[in-house]
Design a protein around this motif. Structure first.
Motif, mmCIF file in Angstrom:
data_model
loop_
_atom_site.group_PDB
_atom_site.id
_atom_site.type_symbol
_atom_site.label_atom_id
_atom_site.label_comp_id
_atom_site.label_asym_id
_atom_site.label_seq_id
_atom_site.Cartn_x
_atom_site.Cartn_y
_atom_site.Cartn_z
ATOM 1 N N UNK A 61 0.449 -1.674 -0.044
ATOM 2 C CA UNK A 61 0.601 0.020 0.090
ATOM 3 C C UNK A 61 1.264 1.589 -0.245
ATOM 4 N N UNK A 62 2.271 1.495 0.734
ATOM 5 C CA UNK A 62 3.088 2.411 0.749
ATOM 6 C C UNK A 62 3.377 2.726 -0.811
ATOM 7 N N UNK A 63 3.578 1.651 -1.663
ATOM 8 C CA UNK A 63 4.187 2.457 -2.990
ATOM 9 C C UNK A 63 3.599 2.255 -3.719
ATOM 10 N N UNK A 64 1.874 1.832 -2.980
ATOM 11 C CA UNK A 64 0.764 2.892 -4.291
ATOM 12 C C UNK A 64 0.694 3.921 -3.722
ATOM 13 N N UNK A 65 0.800 4.394 -2.855
ATOM 14 C CA UNK A 65 0.423 6.011 -2.187
ATOM 15 C C UNK A 65 1.742 6.387 -3.183
ATOM 16 N N UNK A 66 2.442 6.205 -2.628
ATOM 17 C CA UNK A 66 4.113 6.902 -2.912
ATOM 18 C C UNK A 66 3.756 7.165 -5.259
ATOM 19 N N UNK A 67 2.763 6.308 -5.660
ATOM 20 C CA UNK A 67 2.700 6.132 -7.203
ATOM 21 C C UNK A 67 1.935 7.298 -6.648
ATOM 22 N N UNK A 68 0.795 7.908 -5.874
ATOM 23 C CA UNK A 68 0.153 9.082 -6.701
ATOM 24 C C UNK A 68 0.893 10.134 -6.251
ATOM 25 N N UNK A 69 1.362 10.421 -4.852
ATOM 26 C CA UNK A 69 2.255 11.952 -4.376
ATOM 27 C C UNK A 69 2.830 11.334 -5.937
ATOM 28 N N UNK B 142 -8.746 0.315 -3.476
ATOM 29 C CA UNK B 142 -7.975 1.170 -3.280
ATOM 30 C C UNK B 142 -7.722 1.432 -4.061
ATOM 31 N N UNK B 143 -6.641 0.975 -5.003
ATOM 32 C CA UNK B 143 -5.054 1.085 -5.394
ATOM 33 C C UNK B 143 -5.824 1.395 -6.311
ATOM 34 N N UNK B 144 -6.729 0.710 -7.442
ATOM 35 C CA UNK B 144 -6.819 0.812 -8.826
ATOM 36 C C UNK B 144 -7.716 2.607 -8.599
ATOM 37 N N UNK B 145 -8.561 3.073 -7.214
ATOM 38 C CA UNK B 145 -9.821 3.799 -7.527
ATOM 39 C C UNK B 145 -8.611 5.180 -7.865
ATOM 40 N N UNK B 146 -8.605 6.011 -9.019
ATOM 41 C CA UNK B 146 -7.952 6.800 -9.358
ATOM 42 C C UNK B 146 -8.741 8.287 -9.975
ATOM 43 N N UNK B 147 -10.027 8.340 -9.373
ATOM 44 C CA UNK B 147 -10.713 9.219 -9.505
ATOM 45 C C UNK B 147 -10.997 10.263 -8.396
ATOM 46 N N UNK C 95 -4.314 6.330 1.050
ATOM 47 C CA UNK C 95 -4.219 4.698 1.296
ATOM 48 C C UNK C 95 -3.023 4.870 2.469
ATOM 49 N N UNK C 96 -2.595 5.606 3.085
ATOM 50 C CA UNK C 96 -1.799 5.226 3.895
ATOM 51 C C UNK C 96 -2.243 5.281 4.873
ATOM 52 N N UNK C 97 -3.651 6.135 5.613
ATOM 53 C CA UNK C 97 -4.009 5.641 6.693
ATOM 54 C C UNK C 97 -4.542 4.839 6.327
ATOM 55 N N UNK D 250 3.549 -0.068 9.414
ATOM 56 C CA UNK D 250 4.858 0.145 9.173
ATOM 57 C C UNK D 250 5.384 1.392 10.500
ATOM 58 N N UNK D 251 4.192 1.322 11.381
ATOM 59 C CA UNK D 251 4.446 1.957 12.618
ATOM 60 C C UNK D 251 5.064 4.034 12.523
ATOM 61 N N UNK D 252 6.064 4.012 12.728
ATOM 62 C CA UNK D 252 6.599 5.652 12.911
ATOM 63 C C UNK D 252 6.578 5.572 11.333
ATOM 64 N N UNK D 253 7.047 4.848 10.649
ATOM 65 C CA UNK D 253 7.659 5.183 9.514
ATOM 66 C C UNK D 253 5.843 5.505 8.173
ATOM 67 N N UNK D 254 5.412 5.106 8.937
ATOM 68 C CA UNK D 254 3.828 5.756 8.100
ATOM 69 C C UNK D 254 3.392 6.673 9.118
ATOM 70 N N UNK D 255 3.852 7.017 9.970
ATOM 71 C CA UNK D 255 3.469 8.680 10.225
ATOM 72 C C UNK D 255 4.024 9.705 9.760
ATOM 73 N N UNK D 256 5.826 9.219 9.490
ATOM 74 C CA UNK D 256 6.987 9.781 8.912
ATOM 75 C C UNK D 256 6.315 10.148 7.002
#
Length: 431
Positions: A124-132, A426-431, A143-145, A154-160
């Motif tokens: 999911x994180x990599x999917x969020x990286x794409x959208x960023x 969640x990952x494929x919805x780009x609208x 996606x990160x939430x 990922x704990x603190x990693x996701x918070x960052x």
């Protein structure tokens, strides 16, 4: 080509990777005329280490073509495609990786020779990286939430990461760490140099480079006592042994487990310790509760079957400690297994009597038994599930045998469709 020749070149390529000789590794791998998905993954890792993105993507294309259900292959290719700015393809790979995790929160690839655990939140994180990178920050935040709610998140990693998204920053990519590759089985490598015609059993496991056990240990000793100074941190007395759950983050804090609790402590206070050697000096000293057992200990064994009245029980030498059973303790005796009898009219108790099939699974890979309690099967076999030992092991029945096996080696038809569908949408919805 002969399997022994493939194995030799694969082993030499792994040694070159351990020496950080990426070109040397590629030289050996290029001599393999019939590569497997695991050697192709190694080829992609070497190209990535050299910064050669397109050859790495091509090698990962071949990896997935060889094994279309290898979730870690899709995950690695998604990260590589992001680095190559092929974002639409990367997002599709995130969807495929999530699908092939089959609803599992984590897949441990050590059983297949790769010292890596792939978590759902990483996909999911990599999917969020794409959208960023597509400047779709709201989608990346959603996606990160969702990833933060995953078990083992990922704990603190996701918070960052969420903080970076709030500032409009592009997220860095997650990949399998450099140097972590599929390794050949240890016993196969040992047989290359010598043949044992007496049938001496080889030690099970996968080939590992010779390393300093202490430096490579995930068990740490706290040099000085540490008092929690913020939420999420852990108070640990000086000299206590902890298990390093994740490496230090950008603030120098590492996630550890101590006495059944997980929290952050400064990495600068931790010293590696060889738990097995420590236990050898003081056999009465146990590992603090909540820390996983070190790999050197034998896995728990299944309950012993009842012996027939014709065969007196054999005495066993005393051991340091009897390992716990995989199966939960119950008031009923363990099932009796069929045994050879002299008279064809003598009946033996059916081992499946009074046992209930919970559901059925299909073998995803071949699994060779490494102990008498294991259930051996081949890819495509149907397995009747009798019980769930824990999150990683199941008890099953296949081809007249009963035993335990890692759950990641099989999949259930239609398993957790709601979870997979939710992640895919969640990952494929780009609208």
């Amino acid at each position: 080509m002969l399997y022994t020749e493939l194995l030799r070149l694969w082993d030499e390529a792994v040694k070159a990777v351990d020496a950080r000789d990426w070109q040397g590794a590629l030289s050996k791998l290029n001599q393999i005329t019939e590569p497997t998905s695991r050697t192709l993954f190694l080829t992609a890792s070497a190209h990535l280490a050299l910064g050669q993105l397109e050859p790495a993507i091509q090698a990962l294309d071949q990896t997935i073509a060889k094994d279309e259900r290898l979730a870690v292959g899709f995950f690695q290719r998604s990260g590589t495609l992001i680095m190559a700015s092929r974002l639409e393809e990367a997002l599709n790979d995130c969807i495929s990786a999530q699908k092939h995790m089959r609803g599992n929160v984590v897949i441990d690839y050590r059983q297949l020779g790769l010292r890596y655990k792939l978590y759902s939140w990483q996909v999911l994180y990599n999917a969020a990286a794409v959208h960023s990178r597509l400047n779709q920050l709201d989608k990346a935040r959603d996606i990160l939430l969702s990833a933060s709610q995953e078990k083992g998140g990922g704990g603190r990693g996701l918070e960052v990461a969420l903080h970076s998204i709030s500032k409009g920053e592009v997220l860095p990519v997650l990949l399998v760490p450099e140097g972590e590759v599929f390794r050949p089985r240890k016993q196969d490598v040992e047989q290359l140099g010598q043949r044992d015609f007496l049938g001496k059993p080889m030690k099970p496991g996968y080939y590992e480079p010779k390393v300093d056990r202490v430096k490579d240990s995930r068990y740490m000793r706290l040099r000085n006592p540490y008092m929690s100074q913020a939420p999420g941190q852990l108070t640990v007395p000086g000299g206590a042994i902890v298990f390093l759950f994740s490496d230090a983050d950008r603030d120098g804090l590492a996630m550890v487990i101590h006495d059944g609790q997980k929290g952050l402590v400064p990495m600068t206070l931790l010293d590696p310790v060889d738990v097995n050697k420590s236990k050898g000096r003081n056999k009465n000293k146990s590992i603090p509760s909540g820390i996983p057992l070190p790999p050197g200990l034998k896995p728990p064994t299944r309950p012993q079957s009842q012996l027939s009245h014709e065969e007196p029980p054999q005495e066993r030498p005393d051991r340091e400690a009897s390992p716990p059973s995989y199966l939960p303790t119950t008031s009923t005796p363990p099932p009796r297994y069929p045994s050879t009898v002299d008279s064809p009219t003598e009946l033996t108790e059916d081992p499946l009597a009074n046992r209930t099939f919970l559901y059925q699974m299909v073998a995803l890979y071949d699994y060779a038994a490494e102990g008498p309690e294991d259930l051996e099967f081949s890819e495509g076999d149907t397995i009747d599930i009798l019980g769930e030992v824990n999150e990683e092991w199941l008890e099953g029945h296949c081809a007249g045998n009963i035993g335990i096996f890692p759950s990641l080696f099989a999949y259930r038809e239609g398993e957790a469709p709601s979870t997979i569908d939710r992640m895919t949408m969640l990952l494929s919805n780009k609208e």
